[in-house]
Design an enzyme around this catalytic site. Structure first.
Site, mmCIF file in Angstrom:
data_model
loop_
_atom_site.group_PDB
_atom_site.id
_atom_site.type_symbol
_atom_site.label_atom_id
_atom_site.label_comp_id
_atom_site.label_asym_id
_atom_site.label_seq_id
_atom_site.Cartn_x
_atom_site.Cartn_y
_atom_site.Cartn_z
ATOM 1 N N GLY A 1 0.790 -1.221 0.000
ATOM 2 C CA GLY A 1 0.000 0.000 0.000
ATOM 3 C C GLY A 1 0.824 1.273 0.000
ATOM 4 C CD GLU B 1 -1.835 -9.201 -0.285
ATOM 5 O OE1 GLU B 1 -2.472 -8.135 -0.411
ATOM 6 O OE2 GLU B 1 -0.913 -9.353 0.521
ATOM 7 C CD GLU C 1 0.625 -6.581 -3.244
ATOM 8 O OE1 GLU C 1 1.186 -5.742 -3.958
ATOM 9 O OE2 GLU C 1 0.608 -6.510 -2.003
ATOM 10 C CG ASN D 1 2.718 -9.664 -0.585
ATOM 11 O OD1 ASN D 1 3.294 -8.757 -1.168
ATOM 12 N ND2 ASN D 1 1.524 -9.510 -0.042
ATOM 13 N NE ARG E 1 6.507 -9.177 1.980
ATOM 14 C CZ ARG E 1 5.308 -8.927 2.485
ATOM 15 N NH1 ARG E 1 4.820 -9.731 3.430
ATOM 16 N NH2 ARG E 1 4.579 -7.919 2.059
ATOM 17 C CB VAL F 1 2.395 -8.994 9.128
ATOM 18 C CG1 VAL F 1 2.125 -8.589 10.568
ATOM 19 C CG2 VAL F 1 3.477 -8.113 8.525
#
Length: 471
Positions: free
Chosen positions: A165, A275, A289, A291, A293, A296
């Site tokens: 973001g 996402e 997108e 991610n 990795r 969180v």
């Protein structure tokens, strides 16, 4: 693999160290001048200084971080999230130094890290994507208005080389388009070293749903269901949960199939998150997108599936993971995560660094606490001001919500401003209770959510901070 370099700080560094320890592995922590004596340093077998407090001089210093690994015999490196986690130069340098990268291939990181290229790959896999434009390089504005007309207003201006973001801005008309693109290009260059941006259709009433995937690097992948991440402020997540409320089985099935197809097409290796934006009015979903990795909010998925995602990442890199099929993965119960921050909601969420004079959390059945700080530690102005992640588990969403409300009411912090009361107001809001939420919920209800934060709070019982759910 016997010793892992943990290329991060705070709660995710502590989380990686716990996972490595459970596998009988040693760990090397790194720390900046601001983090000397931090919890992650005390937990690791070895702690190595890597530079001054600013992240660019320490945690983002590739040579200093790799030197710490080389000099202390690291066999592998786990980057966590943020910092160098999606930095292909770091991943390549680690492998060249004989330190195994605990994460996906450099090619996957590059493909998904370039948001424009990721959209093209997703579309080629049959994954729905929102109308968007080609990229516009810094200073390049030719054809911008025509591209915006084709995408349609309102639209988002997004950094092509970054995520989370950061720098994302909404444009409602041509009047502010050029200025917004120029400012976003400048911010993106500073944040990601890549000032290119692109335009994407804005969904007015959107939900943010993400699918946790795990790939085996051989063209096969599985999913571990979804997380609802629609409770956001300025595109930054505040509360995450699983299962996503009011999500139809059909939409979930199509989302998970799309996410697995994308991961498999990349021969993706390890944990990743695909996402999606879900149009709350039409029920259509679109790729946002991927991610490359650990996220969180990975703990939410861990509680409802029983997986240890960080441990699985390490085992896959070490060649010791036994693959499972999709039929082997089950979900039960519900989990909710709240991000506890040192910030002042009454002052536009201004960060509130300082010493944690008191930091007491309750000892509750169904509560997991992930943190990198203790009472007496200092929340540094140099890094993200997260204090802890509170994650609750229950047999259903309402039980998880009630446990979280209890946890928040018995949390006692002194020395810094924080968002505990804000989070409690959020979880009690009728729209959250009903599950009828979208990404605009927080901003629409901000006045009610901030409420009165001046009331005195009860002193909580001492916490047993750890990485396991009690009960």
């Amino acid at each position: 693999m016997r010793r892992i370099l943990v290329a991060n700080r705070g709660e995710i560094a502590c989380r990686i160290i716990r996972a490595a320890r459970s596998l009988g592995l040693e760990t090397i922590a790194i720390y900046s001048a601001a983090d000397a004596g931090a919890l992650h340093c005390q937990m690791a077998n070895i702690a190595v200084p890597v530079g001054a407090a600013p992240a660019t001089q320490s945690y983002l210093n590739v040579e200093a971080v790799l030197t710490a690994g080389r000099e202390h015999g690291a066999d592998g490196v786990h980057p966590g999230y943020g910092f160098l986690s999606e930095n292909t130069a770091f991943a390549q340098a680690a492998e060249a130094a004989g330190i195994r990268w605990i994460g996906p291939s450099v090619e996957s990181i590059e493909n998904m890290g370039d948001k424009n290229r990721a959209r093209e790959i997703a579309a080629a896999c049959g994954v729905p994507v929102l109308p968007g434009s080609a990229r516009f390089m810094p200073g390049e504005l030719e054809g911008l208005e025509d591209a915006a007309t084709q995408v349609g207003y309102p639209l988002l201006v997004k950094a092509a080389g970054g995520g989370g973001g950061i720098g994302m801005k909404c444009v409602n008309s041509e009047d502010t388009l050029a200025a917004t693109v120029a400012s976003t290009q400048e911010l993106a260059q500073k944040a990601f070293g890549d000032g290119s941006v692109y335009l994407e259709r804005y969904v007015a009433r959107a939900r943010h749903i993400e699918i946790q995937v795990f790939g085996y690097g051989d063209g096969t992948a599985v999913h571990l269901f979804e997380r609802e991440c629609s409770v956001q402020r300025r595109f930054q997540k505040i509360v995450e949960e699983s299962p996503a409320p009011l999500l139809s089985a059909d939409v979930l099935s199509r989302m998970t199939s799309a996410a697995v197809a994308l991961a498999a097409s990349q021969r993706y290796s390890g944990a990743g998150t695909v996402e999606f934006i879900l149009d709350a009015d039409s029920g259509n979903f679109f790729f946002l997108e991927m991610n490359t990795r650990i996220q969180v909010e990975h703990g939410v998925t861990e509680l409802v599936t029983g997986w240890d995602l960080v441990q699985a990442q390490i085992q896959l890199a070490a060649g010791t993971l036994t693959p499972v099929t999709q039929d082997d993965i089950r979900r039960k119960g519900a989990a909710i995560e709240c991000r506890l921050y040192a910030e002042n909601p009454a002052r536009h969420f201004l960060p509130s660094p300082g010493r944690l004079q008191k930091f007491r959390l309750p000892d509750l059945a169904g509560l997991r606490v992930d943190t990198g700080v203790r009472e007496g530690d200092t929340i540094s102005p140099y890094y993200d001001p997260m204090v802890a992640k509170l994650i609750t588990f229950g047999s259903d969403r309402e039980r998880a919500r009630q446990t979280m409300l209890t946890a928040l009411s018995e949390t006692h912090i002194e020395g810094i401003k924080n968002n505990v009361d804000f989070l409690g107001n959020l979880l009690r809001h009728p729209d959250f209770v009903s599950g009828d939420i979208d990404t605009g919920f927080v901003m629409r209800e901000m006045a009610a959510l901030i409420g009165d934060s001046a009331a005195p709070r009860p002193v909580a019982r001492d916490a047993k901070v750890g990485d396991e759910v009690r009960g």
